[in-house]
Structure formats: structure tokens, C-alpha cells
Design a protein around this motif. Structure first.
Motif, PDB file in Angstrom:
ATOM      1  N   GLN A  25       0.839  -1.215   0.000  1.00  0.00           N
ATOM      2  CA  GLN A  25       0.000   0.000   0.000  1.00  0.00           C
ATOM      3  C   GLN A  25       0.869   1.259   0.000  1.00  0.00           C
ATOM      4  OE1 GLN A  25      -2.988  -0.306  -0.881  1.00  0.00           O
ATOM      5  NE2 GLN A  25      -2.926  -2.528  -0.615  1.00  0.00           N
ATOM      6  N   LEU A  26       1.964   1.237   0.759  1.00  0.00           N
ATOM      7  CA  LEU A  26       2.832   2.432   0.813  1.00  0.00           C
ATOM      8  C   LEU A  26       3.589   2.644  -0.493  1.00  0.00           C
ATOM      9  CD1 LEU A  26       4.141   2.276   4.450  1.00  0.00           C
ATOM     10  CD2 LEU A  26       3.034   4.245   3.366  1.00  0.00           C
ATOM     11  N   ALA A  27       4.010   1.564  -1.124  1.00  0.00           N
ATOM     12  CA  ALA A  27       4.723   1.705  -2.407  1.00  0.00           C
ATOM     13  C   ALA A  27       3.792   2.327  -3.449  1.00  0.00           C
ATOM     14  CB  ALA A  27       5.235   0.345  -2.871  1.00  0.00           C
ATOM     15  N   LEU A  28       2.531   1.898  -3.439  1.00  0.00           N
ATOM     16  CA  LEU A  28       1.568   2.462  -4.403  1.00  0.00           C
ATOM     17  C   LEU A  28       1.321   3.952  -4.116  1.00  0.00           C
ATOM     18  CD1 LEU A  28      -1.025  -0.476  -4.567  1.00  0.00           C
ATOM     19  CD2 LEU A  28       0.681   0.132  -6.294  1.00  0.00           C
ATOM     20  N   ARG A  29       1.191   4.299  -2.832  1.00  0.00           N
ATOM     21  CA  ARG A  29       0.975   5.718  -2.484  1.00  0.00           C
ATOM     22  C   ARG A  29       2.186   6.558  -2.847  1.00  0.00           C
ATOM     23  NH1 ARG A  29      -0.659   6.097   3.600  1.00  0.00           N
ATOM     24  NH2 ARG A  29      -0.241   8.304   3.327  1.00  0.00           N
ATOM     25  N   ASP A  63      10.225  10.008   4.267  1.00  0.00           N
ATOM     26  CA  ASP A  63       9.614  10.352   5.554  1.00  0.00           C
ATOM     27  C   ASP A  63       8.220   9.746   5.684  1.00  0.00           C
ATOM     28  OD1 ASP A  63      11.897  11.720   6.039  1.00  0.00           O
ATOM     29  OD2 ASP A  63      11.054  13.736   5.752  1.00  0.00           O
ATOM     30  N   LEU A  64       7.468   9.790   4.584  1.00  0.00           N
ATOM     31  CA  LEU A  64       6.111   9.225   4.602  1.00  0.00           C
ATOM     32  C   LEU A  64       6.173   7.724   4.913  1.00  0.00           C
ATOM     33  CD1 LEU A  64       2.987   9.326   3.664  1.00  0.00           C
ATOM     34  CD2 LEU A  64       3.880   8.407   1.530  1.00  0.00           C
ATOM     35  N   ILE A  65       7.033   7.020   4.187  1.00  0.00           N
ATOM     36  CA  ILE A  65       7.105   5.559   4.354  1.00  0.00           C
ATOM     37  C   ILE A  65       7.541   5.207   5.784  1.00  0.00           C
ATOM     38  CG2 ILE A  65       8.268   3.445   3.585  1.00  0.00           C
ATOM     39  CD1 ILE A  65       8.433   4.702   0.765  1.00  0.00           C
ATOM     40  N   ILE A  66       8.589   5.899   6.256  1.00  0.00           N
ATOM     41  CA  ILE A  66       9.107   5.540   7.588  1.00  0.00           C
ATOM     42  C   ILE A  66       8.087   5.894   8.675  1.00  0.00           C
ATOM     43  CG2 ILE A  66      10.896   6.027   9.317  1.00  0.00           C
ATOM     44  CD1 ILE A  66      12.885   6.243   7.078  1.00  0.00           C
ATOM     45  N   SER A  67       7.476   7.067   8.570  1.00  0.00           N
ATOM     46  CA  SER A  67       6.572   7.446   9.663  1.00  0.00           C
ATOM     47  C   SER A  67       5.381   6.485   9.743  1.00  0.00           C
ATOM     48  CB  SER A  67       6.136   8.908   9.551  1.00  0.00           C
ATOM     49  OG  SER A  67       5.410   9.069   8.367  1.00  0.00           O
ATOM     50  N   GLU A  68       4.850   6.092   8.604  1.00  0.00           N
ATOM     51  CA  GLU A  68       3.695   5.163   8.637  1.00  0.00           C
ATOM     52  C   GLU A  68       4.106   3.791   9.177  1.00  0.00           C
ATOM     53  OE1 GLU A  68       0.435   5.373   6.631  1.00  0.00           O
ATOM     54  OE2 GLU A  68       0.602   7.559   6.547  1.00  0.00           O
ATOM     55  N   LEU A  69       5.271   3.315   8.715  1.00  0.00           N
ATOM     56  CA  LEU A  69       5.692   1.982   9.157  1.00  0.00           C
ATOM     57  C   LEU A  69       6.058   1.988  10.642  1.00  0.00           C
ATOM     58  CD1 LEU A  69       7.839   0.781   6.109  1.00  0.00           C
ATOM     59  CD2 LEU A  69       5.558  -0.018   6.773  1.00  0.00           C
ATOM     60  N   PHE A 113      13.256  11.258 -17.054  1.00  0.00           N
ATOM     61  CA  PHE A 113      13.405   9.988 -17.782  1.00  0.00           C
ATOM     62  C   PHE A 113      12.587   8.962 -16.997  1.00  0.00           C
ATOM     63  CE2 PHE A 113      15.620   6.089 -19.012  1.00  0.00           C
ATOM     64  CZ  PHE A 113      15.731   6.275 -20.381  1.00  0.00           C
ATOM     65  N   PRO A 114      11.596   8.336 -17.630  1.00  0.00           N
ATOM     66  CA  PRO A 114      10.555   7.661 -16.830  1.00  0.00           C
ATOM     67  C   PRO A 114      10.905   6.264 -16.318  1.00  0.00           C
ATOM     68  CG  PRO A 114      10.004   7.557 -19.144  1.00  0.00           C
ATOM     69  CD  PRO A 114      11.310   8.299 -19.072  1.00  0.00           C
ATOM     70  N   THR A 115      12.136   6.073 -15.853  1.00  0.00           N
ATOM     71  CA  THR A 115      12.514   4.780 -15.270  1.00  0.00           C
ATOM     72  C   THR A 115      12.847   5.024 -13.801  1.00  0.00           C
ATOM     73  OG1 THR A 115      13.306   4.020 -17.416  1.00  0.00           O
ATOM     74  CG2 THR A 115      14.121   2.826 -15.499  1.00  0.00           C
ATOM     75  N   VAL A 116      11.820   5.046 -12.974  1.00  0.00           N
ATOM     76  CA  VAL A 116      11.994   5.350 -11.544  1.00  0.00           C
ATOM     77  C   VAL A 116      11.117   4.412 -10.725  1.00  0.00           C
ATOM     78  CG1 VAL A 116      12.649   7.778 -11.751  1.00  0.00           C
ATOM     79  CG2 VAL A 116      10.242   7.184 -11.698  1.00  0.00           C
ATOM     80  N   ALA A 117      11.629   4.046  -9.557  1.00  0.00           N
ATOM     81  CA  ALA A 117      10.900   3.079  -8.724  1.00  0.00           C
ATOM     82  C   ALA A 117      11.004   3.432  -7.247  1.00  0.00           C
ATOM     83  CB  ALA A 117      11.484   1.684  -8.945  1.00  0.00           C
ATOM     84  N   VAL A 118      10.040   2.947  -6.498  1.00  0.00           N
ATOM     85  CA  VAL A 118      10.102   2.951  -5.028  1.00  0.00           C
ATOM     86  C   VAL A 118      10.511   1.540  -4.630  1.00  0.00           C
ATOM     87  CG1 VAL A 118       8.797   3.254  -2.891  1.00  0.00           C
ATOM     88  CG2 VAL A 118       8.011   4.353  -4.991  1.00  0.00           C
ATOM     89  N   SER A 119      11.427   1.400  -3.685  1.00  0.00           N
ATOM     90  CA  SER A 119      11.825   0.062  -3.259  1.00  0.00           C
ATOM     91  C   SER A 119      11.704  -0.066  -1.743  1.00  0.00           C
ATOM     92  CB  SER A 119      13.267  -0.196  -3.704  1.00  0.00           C
ATOM     93  OG  SER A 119      13.759  -1.365  -3.097  1.00  0.00           O
ATOM     94  N   ILE A 120      10.911  -1.031  -1.315  1.00  0.00           N
ATOM     95  CA  ILE A 120      10.751  -1.291   0.123  1.00  0.00           C
ATOM     96  C   ILE A 120      11.096  -2.759   0.365  1.00  0.00           C
ATOM     97  CG2 ILE A 120       9.175  -1.257   2.092  1.00  0.00           C
ATOM     98  CD1 ILE A 120       7.469   0.803   0.626  1.00  0.00           C
TER      99      ILE A 120
END
Ligand SMILES: O=P([O-])([O-])O[C@@H]1[C@H](O)[C@H](O)[C@@H](O)[C@H](O)[C@H]1O
Ligand SMILES: [Mg+2]
Ligand SMILES: [Mg+2]
Length: 285
Positions: A25-29, A63-69, A113-120
């Protein structure tokens, strides 16, 4: 198919199911935030070199990912790219530990350049339990869970079975150092693989997405010196591949280097061809 937590082929719930669902859910957000910010003006700063970039979106998303987790899992530990760059220690203990790269491909992000990712990633007893990677622009959600396979938007991934380097498409990444000695070694490593007649050596600008392409069988091997926080490192293994240290020995999550391939033969051929580029260790900085 649009990604969501429900898209994942659903193996029976395991001990870390709640953590896995939270990561999805956090990766999608986070991905939505990054996708929107991609085309907007950015404040860009440099870190270890002129090519090692960070933006306000990297900080915002981290910050968003860490605070929620942290709120949901107060006893867990965190290793996160931008906190580490600001001096936080990267120590991987046996405790449940989240490994977060808020934008992998920040240089791509800066240039639109549209090659970007979130990694958890999530490790327990120093072993990667799962990795959740979201390709923000293509809306592809990659997941790999220990012993349960790797998926992209619900489709199971399978690595390539290629064993012959002269038939291989190889991925690599430049890494942040740009001093002449490092560049010479980087180019010479690439040259060695091309002399061995690899079909191609590609640099896409995101180590995490390189691992996803490898897990999907769209490339036969990947290697890099100078990458941090290999939270997505379990993905090729779950797709039937192998992830090792550039020395040919077992993967060391803190060693800033990796070789991954669809087959052990291919991984060993690459490891044997490479000269080491020394980036030190993440846990000694
Ligand atoms: O800084 P970042 O965009 O998270 O991550 C970087 C990217 O994966 C890049 O492709 C690789 O060459 C660097 O080594 C990484 O640090
Ligand atoms: Mg990053
Ligand atoms: Mg990164």
C-alpha cells in the motif's frame, strides 16, 4: 492491469503478511506522489558526487514511508537511503528491518526519464523476507517473497535460463563515483563483457528496476559496484535466479556490490570477468 494489494497471487498468510501488505500500500501511495512530481520543477542537491542526486521528493517519500511503518511496527528498525546519506548508521541486525530506497533512479527522475521506482525491502535475521518495488510510471508492482516466488502485477516472474555469456543481454549501473580510476575500471569491466561477445550491456539508471528486468527474464544478468540498500535483492532469487557477491561468494547486503543472473553458470562467468571497484561497506560509513 492496475496494481493493487489484491493483485498478488495470494499464498497463505505468513508471519510477515501484515508487513507485506503495508509495504504494498505504501509503495503504491509513494508511486503516485513520484509520478505527479516527475514533470514538476524540482529542488536538486548533490550527495557524494556531482552525479549522486537527491530531491525534496526523495525526502518526502522516505519520511512518509518511515513514519507510517514506524507507527504500525514500533519495534522494527529502519535503514533508509536519505537518512543514511545524512549520517544515520546502516546496521543490519537480526531484528526485523525495513530497507527503503524512496526513489531508485533519482537522476532519471530529475531528468524526467521515466525509469523510476520505489523500493521497500524487509529483512529478518539478516535475510531478505520480501521486496516490494513499484515502477512509478509504468504502474508495475513487483513483489518477491522468500520461498513464495516473484510477481509483477500478479503475474509470476521467471528468470532466463541462459548460460552462455556470448548470448547474454547484461545490465549494469555506473554507480555514483566518477573519478578517473573508477571510471576506467567501470569501462574496462564493460569492455571485458563485450569482448566476451555479450549481445549488449545496458545502463537504465535504476538498480532496482534492473533487478526487476532480470527477474522477468528480460535480461540474463546484472552486476554493479556502488549500489546501496539492496532491499530488492531477493527478487531474482524468487524468480528462480541467483544473486551473489561480485567475488563469486554469497551475497552480502552491506557490501555495495552484486552479481545477479538467471543461472549460476552465467553469474559465475560475470563474476570471474569483473575487476573490483571498491566502494567500502554500507555498515562501515
Ligand atoms: O540514488 P538512487 O537513484 O536511489 O540509486 C542509484 C541508481 O540505482 C543508479 O542507477 C545506480 O547507479 C546508483 O548506484 C544508485 O545509487
Ligand atoms: Mg534513491
Ligand atoms: Mg537507489
Amino acid at each position: 492491469m492496475k496494481p493493487s494489494g489484491e493483485d498478488q497471487a495470494a499464498p497463505a498468510a505468513g508471519p510477515w503478511e501484515e508487513c507485506f501488505q503495508a509495504a504494498v500500500q505504501l509503495a503504491l501511495r509513494a508511486g503516485q506522489i513520484i509520478r505527479k512530481a516527475l514533470t514538476e520543477e524540482k529542488r536538486v542537491s548533490t550527495k557524494t558526487s556531482a552525479a549522486d542526486l537527491v530531491t525534496e521528493t526523495d525526502h518526502l517519500v522516505e519520511d512518509l514511508i518511515i513514519s507510517e511503518l514506524r507507527e504500525r511496527f514500533p519495534s522494527h528498525r529502519f535503514i533508509a537511503e536519505e537518512a543514511a546519506a545524512s549520517g544515520a548508521k546502516c546496521v543490519l541486525t537480526h531484528s526485523p528491518t525495513w530497507i527503503i530506497d524512496p526513489i531508485d533512479g533519482t537522476c532519471n527522475f530529475v531528468h524526467r526519464f521515466p525509469t523510476v521506482a520505489v523500493s521497500i525491502g524487509f529483512a529478518v535475521r539478516q535475510e531478505l523476507e520480501f521486496g516490494v518495488i513499484y515502477h512509478c510510471t509504468e504502474e508495475r508492482l513487483y513483489t518477491g517473497r522468500r520461498g513464495r516466488g516473484a510477481f509483477c502485477n500478479g503475474q509470476r516472474l521467471r528468470v532466463s535460463g541462459e548460460t552462455d555469456l556470448s548470448k547474454a543481454l547484461v545490465l549494469t549501473e555506473i554507480g555514483p563515483k566518477r573519478d578517473p580510476a573508477t571510471l576506467k575500471l567501470f569501462l574496462s569491466n564493460m569492455e571485458r563483457l563485450l569482448h566476451a561477445k555479450a549481445h549488449g550491456v545496458r545502463v537504465i539508471g535504476s538498480s532496482t528496476l534492473a533487478l526487476c528486468h532480470l527477474a522477468s527474464g528480460a535480461a540474463d544478468a546484472y552486476y554493479q559496484f556502488g549500489l546501496h540498500l539492496l532491499g530488492s535483492g531477493g527478487l531474482p532469487r524468487e524468480a528462480g535466479g541467483i544473486v551473489i557477491d561480485t567475488s563469486g561468494g554469497p551475497l552480502d547486503l552491506m557490501a555495495c556490490r552484486v552479481v545477479a543472473a538467471g543461472t549460476r553458470e552465467m553469474a559465475m562467468l560475470i563474476a570471474q570477468a569483473l575487476q573490483t571497484i571498491n566502494y567500502g561497506r554500507d555498515d562501515e560509513k
